[in-house]
Design an enzyme around this catalytic site. Structure first.
Site, mmCIF file in Angstrom:
data_model
loop_
_atom_site.group_PDB
_atom_site.id
_atom_site.type_symbol
_atom_site.label_atom_id
_atom_site.label_comp_id
_atom_site.label_asym_id
_atom_site.label_seq_id
_atom_site.Cartn_x
_atom_site.Cartn_y
_atom_site.Cartn_z
ATOM 1 N N PRO A 128 6.120 2.063 -34.385
ATOM 2 C CA PRO A 128 7.141 2.669 -35.254
ATOM 3 C C PRO A 128 8.526 2.802 -34.625
ATOM 4 O O PRO A 128 9.458 3.217 -35.295
ATOM 5 C CB PRO A 128 6.547 4.058 -35.535
ATOM 6 C CG PRO A 128 5.689 4.342 -34.346
ATOM 7 C CD PRO A 128 5.137 3.035 -33.893
ATOM 8 N N ASP A 138 12.099 -8.227 -36.070
ATOM 9 C CA ASP A 138 12.519 -7.628 -37.338
ATOM 10 C C ASP A 138 13.483 -6.468 -37.117
ATOM 11 O O ASP A 138 13.547 -5.913 -36.030
ATOM 12 C CB ASP A 138 11.291 -7.085 -38.076
ATOM 13 C CG ASP A 138 10.574 -8.183 -38.848
ATOM 14 O OD1 ASP A 138 11.127 -9.285 -38.966
ATOM 15 O OD2 ASP A 138 9.461 -7.914 -39.333
ATOM 16 N N LYS A 159 14.787 -8.378 -42.105
ATOM 17 C CA LYS A 159 15.003 -8.289 -43.545
ATOM 18 C C LYS A 159 15.033 -6.820 -43.906
ATOM 19 O O LYS A 159 14.021 -6.152 -43.827
ATOM 20 C CB LYS A 159 13.863 -8.961 -44.310
ATOM 21 C CG LYS A 159 13.859 -10.462 -44.175
ATOM 22 C CD LYS A 159 12.670 -11.050 -44.879
ATOM 23 C CE LYS A 159 11.496 -11.066 -43.945
ATOM 24 N NZ LYS A 159 10.377 -11.870 -44.341
ATOM 25 N N GLY A 186 7.769 -4.509 -36.921
ATOM 26 C CA GLY A 186 7.626 -3.056 -36.828
ATOM 27 C C GLY A 186 6.214 -2.625 -37.195
ATOM 28 O O GLY A 186 5.550 -3.265 -38.012
ATOM 29 N N GLY A 187 5.757 -1.533 -36.594
ATOM 30 C CA GLY A 187 4.450 -0.975 -36.953
ATOM 31 C C GLY A 187 3.314 -1.899 -36.592
ATOM 32 O O GLY A 187 3.271 -2.462 -35.491
ATOM 33 N N ASP A 188 2.398 -2.061 -37.530
ATOM 34 C CA ASP A 188 1.302 -3.013 -37.351
ATOM 35 C C ASP A 188 1.643 -4.291 -38.102
ATOM 36 O O ASP A 188 2.192 -4.227 -39.210
ATOM 37 C CB ASP A 188 -0.003 -2.420 -37.891
ATOM 38 C CG ASP A 188 -1.155 -3.388 -37.707
ATOM 39 O OD1 ASP A 188 -1.372 -3.824 -36.554
ATOM 40 O OD2 ASP A 188 -1.821 -3.747 -38.682
ATOM 41 N N ILE A 227 0.193 -4.730 -41.814
ATOM 42 C CA ILE A 227 0.479 -3.776 -42.899
ATOM 43 C C ILE A 227 1.891 -4.020 -43.411
ATOM 44 O O ILE A 227 2.875 -3.730 -42.730
ATOM 45 C CB ILE A 227 0.290 -2.320 -42.411
ATOM 46 C CG1 ILE A 227 -1.181 -2.133 -42.002
ATOM 47 C CG2 ILE A 227 0.685 -1.328 -43.500
ATOM 48 C CD1 ILE A 227 -1.528 -0.760 -41.498
ATOM 49 N N ALA A 285 3.437 3.058 -39.206
ATOM 50 C CA ALA A 285 4.321 4.208 -39.446
ATOM 51 C C ALA A 285 3.549 5.437 -39.924
ATOM 52 O O ALA A 285 3.870 6.563 -39.536
ATOM 53 C CB ALA A 285 5.399 3.831 -40.464
ATOM 54 N N MET A 297 8.082 1.861 -47.974
ATOM 55 C CA MET A 297 9.217 1.353 -48.758
ATOM 56 C C MET A 297 9.338 2.110 -50.088
ATOM 57 O O MET A 297 9.602 1.518 -51.125
ATOM 58 C CB MET A 297 9.058 -0.150 -49.009
ATOM 59 C CG MET A 297 9.165 -0.958 -47.733
ATOM 60 S SD MET A 297 8.830 -2.718 -47.962
ATOM 61 C CE MET A 297 7.094 -2.786 -47.610
HETATM 62 N N1 SAH Z 1 4.390 -3.043 -40.618
HETATM 63 C C1 SAH Z 1 5.051 -1.750 -40.753
HETATM 64 C C2 SAH Z 1 5.537 -1.524 -42.176
HETATM 65 C C3 SAH Z 1 6.598 -2.504 -42.601
HETATM 66 S S1 SAH Z 1 7.201 -2.156 -44.197
HETATM 67 C C4 SAH Z 1 4.122 -0.636 -40.292
HETATM 68 O O1 SAH Z 1 2.920 -0.887 -40.074
HETATM 69 O O2 SAH Z 1 4.593 0.494 -40.116
HETATM 70 C C5 SAH Z 1 8.655 -1.190 -43.814
HETATM 71 C C6 SAH Z 1 8.423 0.251 -44.211
HETATM 72 O O3 SAH Z 1 7.593 0.899 -43.258
HETATM 73 C C7 SAH Z 1 9.677 1.093 -44.250
HETATM 74 O O4 SAH Z 1 10.401 0.920 -45.454
HETATM 75 C C8 SAH Z 1 9.096 2.478 -44.145
HETATM 76 O O5 SAH Z 1 8.513 2.886 -45.361
HETATM 77 C C9 SAH Z 1 7.953 2.252 -43.149
HETATM 78 N N2 SAH Z 1 8.379 2.501 -41.769
HETATM 79 C C10 SAH Z 1 8.428 1.613 -40.761
HETATM 80 N N3 SAH Z 1 8.833 2.202 -39.615
HETATM 81 C C11 SAH Z 1 9.034 3.502 -39.922
HETATM 82 C C12 SAH Z 1 9.448 4.649 -39.176
HETATM 83 N N4 SAH Z 1 9.737 4.572 -37.882
HETATM 84 N N5 SAH Z 1 9.541 5.825 -39.834
HETATM 85 C C13 SAH Z 1 9.235 5.932 -41.127
HETATM 86 N N6 SAH Z 1 8.840 4.895 -41.883
HETATM 87 C C14 SAH Z 1 8.735 3.699 -41.288
#
Ligand code: SAH
Length: 266
Positions: free
Chosen positions: A18, A41, A63, A94-96, A99, A125, A177
């Site tokens: 995150p 990203d 994006k 970002g994140g996983d 997802i 996230a 999102m």
């Molecule tokens: N693959 C990512 C999600 C990508 S979609 C994951 O697993 O987290 C992008 C959305 O993820 C953002 O619009 C928001 O809703 C959420 N997101 C990603 N990073 C975040 C963060 N640090 N804090 C809060 N929401 C986050």
């Protein structure tokens, strides 16, 4: 010399977590340090990118809705091109990666080009937001289901979700999102039968020094999202599991910047 763990000519899709670099997996860090080129990203944390070797090329391919975006085809082509040139390619998301990360499209495109591709998972996230708030996304007896859902609609299109299925009082909804769609989410879930006082937790910039969390209730979500959320990525958690927040230790305990944590109830 230490054996690099990325074979030249291969691609690693890596979940960068995150934002806080301390939430990277050890494997992700090793792979980043071995890369010769990194495509990343917009939501990949700055602290994560700092782990890249100085010799590595860093290529933003982000994006974010509303801003300039590279289309998915050109990202696929760049990944394939770099791999074909014999680079050790890292693709950071970002994140996983699995997802809402469009990982499948990139894996399929690379397979079509005959390029080997591997995946390293990351912390999503929703997990970071829950950890910061001291809540559990599932709760014995009260939240038996956890649903990851995106509230992103294509430009000019209505959000097409199965609201009846989502409006289950024993489910925790982790909505990605969802900022722009907050009024629709609130209206449709209420219409589908969720209680007006269903607890909601909005988290902006989870795990980063700028993290902010706001508690509200379903019938006030539209107003709350509009008045409190800023430009950062935001995650919306809905359901009984988020009712009771606890004071927990700071996620970014080892980061250099102290976190000015904001916690507001509205
Ligand atoms: N693959 C990512 C999600 C990508 S979609 C994951 O697993 O987290 C992008 C959305 O993820 C953002 O619009 C928001 O809703 C959420 N997101 C990603 N990073 C975040 C963060 N640090 N804090 C809060 N929401 C986050």
């Amino acid at each position: 010399m230490k054996e690099p763990i990325i074979q030249p000519g291969t691609v690693w899709l890596i979940g960068a977590g995150p934002g806080d670099p301390d939430l990277l997996t050890r494997k992700a860090e090793k792979l980043i340090r071995a890369a010769t080129v990194i495509f990343y990203d917009a939501l990949v944390g700055k602290g994560v990118l700092k782990l890249a070797p100085r010799s590595a090329r860093l290529v933003p391919v982000g994006k974010r809705s509303g801003s300039h975006s590279r289309d998915q085809c050109s990202i696929n082509d760049m990944l394939a091109g770099a791999a074909r040139a014999g680079e050790r390619v890292v693709r950071l998301k970002g994140g996983d990666v699995g997802i809402f990360g469009r990982a499948a499209e990139e894996m399929d495109a690379l397979a079509t080009h005959g390029i080997a591709c591997h995946v390293c998972p990351g912390i999503t996230a929703a997990s970071a937001a829950a950890a910061s708030a001291g809540i559990s996304l599932t709760l014995r007896g009260l939240a038996r289901k956890l649903v990851f859902v995106t509230a992103h609609a294509k430009a000019g299109e209505e959000l097409d979700l199965d609201w009846q299925a989502l409006a289950d009082p024993k489910t925790t909804l982790a909505i990605y999102m969802g900022k722009a769609a907050a009024p629709v989410i609130s209206r449709e879930l209420l219409k589908a039968g969720l209680a007006a006082d269903t607890p909601v937790l909005q988290t902006e910039n989870a795990s980063l020094p700028e993290e902010r969390q706001f508690s509200t209730r379903l019938d006030l979500l539209a107003l709350s999202a509009k008045s409190v959320l800023g430009d950062g990525p935001a995650l919306i958690l809905i359901g009984e599991a988020v009712r009771q927040r606890r004071a927990v230790s700071d996620l970014s305990f080892s980061s250099t910047v102290p976190k000015p944590k904001q916690t507001l109830f509205n």
